[in-house]
Design an enzyme around this catalytic site. Structure first.
Site, PDB file in Angstrom:
ATOM      1  N   ASP A 293       0.694  -1.315  -0.345  1.00 24.55           N
ATOM      2  CA  ASP A 293       0.202  -0.413   0.288  1.00 24.55           C
ATOM      3  C   ASP A 293       0.791   0.899  -0.152  1.00 24.55           C
ATOM      4  O   ASP A 293       1.719   1.016   0.858  1.00 24.55           O
ATOM      5  CB  ASP A 293      -1.237  -0.181   1.298  1.00 24.55           C
ATOM      6  CG  ASP A 293      -2.003   1.004   1.124  1.00 24.55           C
ATOM      7  OD1 ASP A 293      -2.803   0.964   0.301  1.00 24.55           O
ATOM      8  OD2 ASP A 293      -1.897   1.911   2.156  1.00 24.55           O
TER       9      ASP A 293
ATOM     10  N   GLU B  49      15.463 -14.076   0.207  1.00 29.69           N
ATOM     11  CA  GLU B  49      15.387 -14.986   0.751  1.00 29.69           C
ATOM     12  C   GLU B  49      14.505 -16.316   1.048  1.00 29.69           C
ATOM     13  O   GLU B  49      15.199 -17.889   1.435  1.00 29.69           O
ATOM     14  CB  GLU B  49      15.422 -15.002   2.000  1.00 29.69           C
ATOM     15  CG  GLU B  49      16.816 -13.866   2.586  1.00 29.69           C
ATOM     16  CD  GLU B  49      17.400 -13.116   4.056  1.00 29.69           C
ATOM     17  OE1 GLU B  49      16.312 -14.003   4.578  1.00 29.69           O
ATOM     18  OE2 GLU B  49      17.513 -11.782   3.929  1.00 29.69           O
TER      19      GLU B  49
END
Length: 550
Positions: A204, A264
């Site tokens: 957002d 990751e």
């Protein structure tokens, strides 16, 4: 740390946005929930989407319906529990759907423990976690920055005798990203959900994270003539150039930190919402280099304009400013009037052929399409009476701007049900927003039984798109301008697809360029039948065609 593998599912994948409060109510309390969404995931998979984006379901006082988070690492009880979320992810993955969640990092609720502590004194451990500033000598706010929801972006606080900044509601204070501790704490919340198996994030207000540390005034713009005159006429937010309150250069370093974290985890992605004076340029900046956002979107397809010239202009400009960037294209979302109404000119809703053409455009542009729940049904904007309004933005700006409730009403599932099947439990609870009478003839069950419905068109279009690698992964070249016709060519590994759209209510004869004379009409997309004669396409009003090698 080395990057995890990424299968790039998002690159050209179709994302389906779900607004949890309004999708499906499993327990009969009038509010949609996670169990309701889980029960409807087969519908999304059958549509042909590759993933879902869930608007916020975190703990919140719901002043802005979940975009005011009070606990980033828990589910609000109205939506269910962490266990319900885990079941949702498990079911989605079993159906081959990825799960993206809405991460609201730029601001929190004023009820978040961080802000409660921050406002308690000038010298507490979190005193600098939000954006605080002294008043001017006359007691007025530190500068001229404005809130999107109306009025100053500064709210006086009597505990600290200072102002705090809020880009949205006064109950949504902005976090201070200049403080490394704030960044670390927010990244920890992002990691929390990655560990639970989410496949990515919709971020957002991704360009709102940093503000100008010197708190310089924004330059005046004046009352603009824009795509959304109803809003611009009554909301002075658009009367400034937003040079200092957002889109600061420091934002790029934080986006790199976010990207490093996601890298990751295998096969994850991020799409950022960009609200900026030059949205396309910011999308290009934030998606370049492979070290920031994977995707981003601005608001170029979310206005009222739907002419060939308008679309050609923004597609050409994006290809010029962001040849390596990756956009996410939506025709509607939870913040704008539904496309069926925005594109309606002399009628309450756009012509059915225009809605099909818009979907064909969206699914053939270079980028990742995002379908807002109900777009596939052709839902028009609901007309909400003032006494039924929930959106604080609309309540403040009434009557000239009615806010966002009209695009957030309950999803219509069953024609015969009083609440159109929004609730699966027997209950007399009133839905949180009224069920729209104009949606009764557009329910999912009715359209599933009608082979000529817009829902069937979407399902066919999405299935067919997966058979055309050029539409999913190819380059895009915009062809010569035409007053009625938008045409571009997509190419990928020897496959060519010519996309031709007549964005006008008048039929037109369009000449196929000589270099594409060997191409023929490609069946399967579901677009209305057109005729190819003597290297010319006879396109009906709001008609389109795809051409490819035989």
């Amino acid at each position: 740390m080395a990057k995890a593998s990424n299968n790039n599912w998002w690159r050209g994948g179709v994302i389906y946005q779900i607004y949890p409060r309004s999708y499906a109510d499993s327990n009969g309390d009038g509010i949609g929930d996670l169990e309701g969404i889980t029960a409807k995931l087969d519908y999304v998979a059958d549509l042909g989407a590759d993933g879902i984006w869930l608007s916020p379901f975190f703990k919140s006082p719901m002043k802005d319906f979940g975009y005011d988070v009070s606990d980033y690492c828990d589910v609000d009880p109205m939506f269910g529990t962490i266990a319900d979320f885990k079941k949702l992810v498990e079911r989605a993955h079993a159906l081959g759907l990825k799960v993206m969640i809405d991460q609201v990092l730029s601001h929190s609720s004023d009820q978040h423990p961080w802000f409660v502590e921050s406002r308690s004194s000038l010298d507490n451990p979190k005193a600098d976690w939000y954006i605080w500033a002294d008043a001017k000598s006359d007691g007025t706010p530190p500068n001229n920055w404005l809130s999107i929801f109306g009025g100053s972006a500064w709210q006086w606080d009597t505990r600290r005798c200072q102002y705090y900044m809020h880009n949205f509601l006064t109950s949504q204070p902005d976090l201070n990203f200049h403080n490394p501790e704030v960044q670390d704490a927010l990244l920890a919340t992002v990691k929390f959900w990655l560990e639970l198996g989410v496949d990515g994030y919709r971020l957002d207000t991704a360009n709102f994270y940093f503000h100008d540390a010197q708190l310089r005034d924004n330059p005046a713009r004046g009352r603009p003539d824009g795509e959304d005159p109803a809003v611009n006429a009554v909301n002075p937010y658009g009367w400034q150039w937003h040079k200092y309150d957002k889109s600061q250069p420091e934002n790029l370093a934080f986006l790199r930190r976010l990207r490093a974290l996601l890298d990751e985890y295998p096969n994850t992605t991020m799409v950022g919402e960009i609200g900026d004076d030059d949205g396309l340029a910011r999308v290009a900046e934030y998606t370049s280099g492979g070290d920031k956002l994977h995707m981003a979107y601005c608001f170029d397809l979310l206005g009222t304009a739907h002419t060939a010239a308008h679309f050609r202009s923004f597609v050409k400009r994006f290809e010029e400013v962001a040849p390596g960037g990756w956009p996410c294209w939506a025709l509607s979302n939870h913040d704008v009037v539904r496309v069926a109404s925005r594109w309606g000119t002399s009628a309450p809703t756009a012509a059915p052929a225009l809605l099909r053409l818009g979907a064909a455009l969206q699914m053939s542009l270079r980028g990742s399409p995002c379908i807002y729940q109900g777009d596939e049904l052709g839902l028009p904007e609901a007309d909400i009476a003032f006494e039924d309004l929930q959106d604080p933005y609309g309540i403040t700006m009434w009557p000239e701007f009615k806010g966002r409730d009209g695009c957030r009403t309950p999803m219509p599932w069953k024609a015969g049900a009083s609440d159109l099947g929004f609730s699966s439990a027997s209950s007399s609870a009133k839905p949180w927003l009224p069920v729209a009478a104009t949606h009764r003839g557009l329910t999912a069950d009715a359209q599933l039984q009608d082979a000529g419905s817009l829902l069937h068109f979407y399902r066919q279009l999405l299935r067919w798109r997966k058979t055309r690698p050029s539409l999913v992964s190819g380059t895009l070249e915009v062809l010569e301008a035409h007053p009625q016709v938008l045409a571009y060519v997509r190419r990928f590994e020897g496959e060519t697809t010519l996309c031709v759209f007549n964005f006008s209510p008048e039929a037109v004869q369009w000449t196929v360029p000589a270099e594409f004379a060997s191409l023929s009409l490609v069946d399967g997309s579901g677009l209305a039948q057109v005729h190819l004669q003597n290297a010319g396409l006879a396109l009906p009003a709001w008609g389109g065609a795809f051409l490819g090698a035989a």
